[in-house]
Design an enzyme around this catalytic site. Structure first.
Site, PDB file in Angstrom:
ATOM      1  NE  ARG A 153      -3.702  -2.069   2.740  1.00  0.00           N
ATOM      2  CZ  ARG A 153      -3.522  -3.200   3.415  1.00  0.00           C
ATOM      3  NH1 ARG A 153      -2.372  -3.421   4.036  1.00  0.00           N
ATOM      4  NH2 ARG A 153      -4.482  -4.110   3.481  1.00  0.00           N
ATOM      5  CE  LYS A 177      -6.483  -0.306   4.464  1.00  0.00           C
ATOM      6  NZ  LYS A 177      -7.768  -0.513   3.752  1.00  0.00           N
ATOM      7  CG  HIS A 248      -4.842   1.063  -4.190  1.00  0.00           C
ATOM      8  ND1 HIS A 248      -4.372   0.622  -2.967  1.00  0.00           N
ATOM      9  CD2 HIS A 248      -6.028   0.434  -4.384  1.00  0.00           C
ATOM     10  CE1 HIS A 248      -5.244  -0.222  -2.439  1.00  0.00           C
ATOM     11  NE2 HIS A 248      -6.243  -0.359  -3.275  1.00  0.00           N
ATOM     12  NE  ARG A 251      -3.161  -3.259  -1.525  1.00  0.00           N
ATOM     13  CZ  ARG A 251      -2.800  -4.114  -0.564  1.00  0.00           C
ATOM     14  NH1 ARG A 251      -1.528  -4.410  -0.404  1.00  0.00           N
ATOM     15  NH2 ARG A 251      -3.711  -4.651   0.229  1.00  0.00           N
ATOM     16  CG  HIS A 274      -6.741  -8.417   1.158  1.00  0.00           C
ATOM     17  ND1 HIS A 274      -6.930  -8.763  -0.159  1.00  0.00           N
ATOM     18  CD2 HIS A 274      -6.505  -7.079   1.155  1.00  0.00           C
ATOM     19  CE1 HIS A 274      -6.816  -7.692  -0.922  1.00  0.00           C
ATOM     20  NE2 HIS A 274      -6.559  -6.657  -0.152  1.00  0.00           N
ATOM     21  CE1 TYR A 283      -6.647  -6.961  -7.513  1.00  0.00           C
ATOM     22  CE2 TYR A 283      -6.883  -7.955  -5.341  1.00  0.00           C
ATOM     23  CZ  TYR A 283      -6.630  -6.864  -6.131  1.00  0.00           C
ATOM     24  OH  TYR A 283      -6.358  -5.650  -5.553  1.00  0.00           O
TER      25      TYR A 283
END
Length: 305
Positions: A153, A177, A248, A251, A274, A283
């Site tokens: 990120r 995150k 992004h 990414r 994730h 994806y």
């Protein structure tokens, strides 16, 4: 002991803060839940009297008054539902009639993709002739290589420190995150670019410490998110590609290209950081599109008569 709705919200957010939720996330939770509490107050509805119909009315109100899209409504609902669940588990409320309340999810759009050849055209472009621009290119190339090589990120590459890089094993320790840490590999080309950039780093900033930021300005300060975004766009333009490149998107390309070649969804999930596999599964739609095209061309029963 009786607690008011806003007092309960304050208690819930304090617990979330202890769990290393980011300030941005906590602010969003406060806005989303306090909005519902204010709505209930105006309707003279206590939290222990809330029904699914009240939440449905609130969601309709948000759409009408604020023109919220499906994603924003889903965020509101998630925050309210988690808050109510916490209140019931803590025995502050007797029941949670909205625990199974759901919105109809809209299909998530696929992120825009850039093919491998275009990415390579950007990463492998010749260095500028100007000596100053050449040094900036060495820094930009290291950034681009890491974004695409490891699927980082923007905030992760911006916050990277020297101690986070293991050159011997070609591994990065990433803080993502929620302050969650993961370890991801990076490629040989990214390693080479990093080594070349760190030579410039020493010229600009002197001795490199373990806590030194990896990506610095010539004046010795850590690059900001906006500066990184601008440099990524600039290098795409310099390569002559018609792509609005941003971190992004690199990414997204990392995830799509890796999944297309490996088929290992779990590995891609871990590298992206994730928490839920469903986030990564977007994806797989790209591969399904490709498979459908192959099927239509090759299968004898797929041809139109």
């Amino acid at each position: 002991m009786q607690y008011g709705a806003m007092q309960l919200l304050s208690m819930w957010l304090k617990e979330r803060k202890i769990q290393n939720q980011s300030e941005h996330t906590l602010e969003a939770y406060f806005r989303d839940v306090s909005g519902f509490i204010d709505f209930c107050y105006e309707k003279k509805i206590e939290l222990n009297q809330v029904e699914a119909s009240d939440l449905r009315e609130y969601m309709a109100y948000k759409v009408e008054q604020h023109q919220l899209n499906s994603a924003s409504l889903q965020r509101h609902l998630t925050a309210i539902r988690q808050f109510m669940k916490w209140a019931v588990e803590g025995k502050y409320l007797s029941n949670n009639p909205i625990h199974d309340f759901k919105l109809k999810r809209q299909p998530r759009p696929l992120p825009g993709m850039v093919d491998v050849e275009t990415i390579q055209q950007i990463l492998d472009q010749p260095a500028p002739e100007s000596s100053q621009d050449h040094l900036l290119w060495l820094r930009d190339k290291a950034i681009l290589e890491l974004l695409y090589s490891s699927g980082l990120r923007l905030a992760e590459v911006q916050g990277l420190n020297i101690r986070d890089i293991d050159f011997t094993r070609q591994l990065l320790r990433i803080t993502g995150k929620g302050n969650k840490t993961r370890v991801v590999p990076f490629g040989l080309k990214a390693k080479t670019s990093l080594i070349e950039w760190l030579k410039v780093h020493r010229i600009w900033c002197g001795d490199i410490e373990l806590d030194s930021p990896v990506f610095m300005t010539k004046k010795g300060s850590r690059l900001t998110n906006r500066q990184i975004e601008n440099r990524v766009k600039l290098q795409a333009q310099r390569a002559g590609v018609n792509v609005d490149l941003h971190p992004h998107l690199l990414r997204h390309c990392f995830a799509s290209h890796l999944l297309s070649n490996s088929g290992d969804l779990r590995a891609v999930q871990e590298m992206l950081g994730h928490s839920n596999l469903s986030t990564t599964q977007i994806y797989t739609q790209l591969d399904f599109d490709r498979l459908a095209q192959v099927y239509d061309k090759a299968h004898p029963r797929a041809q139109k008569s």
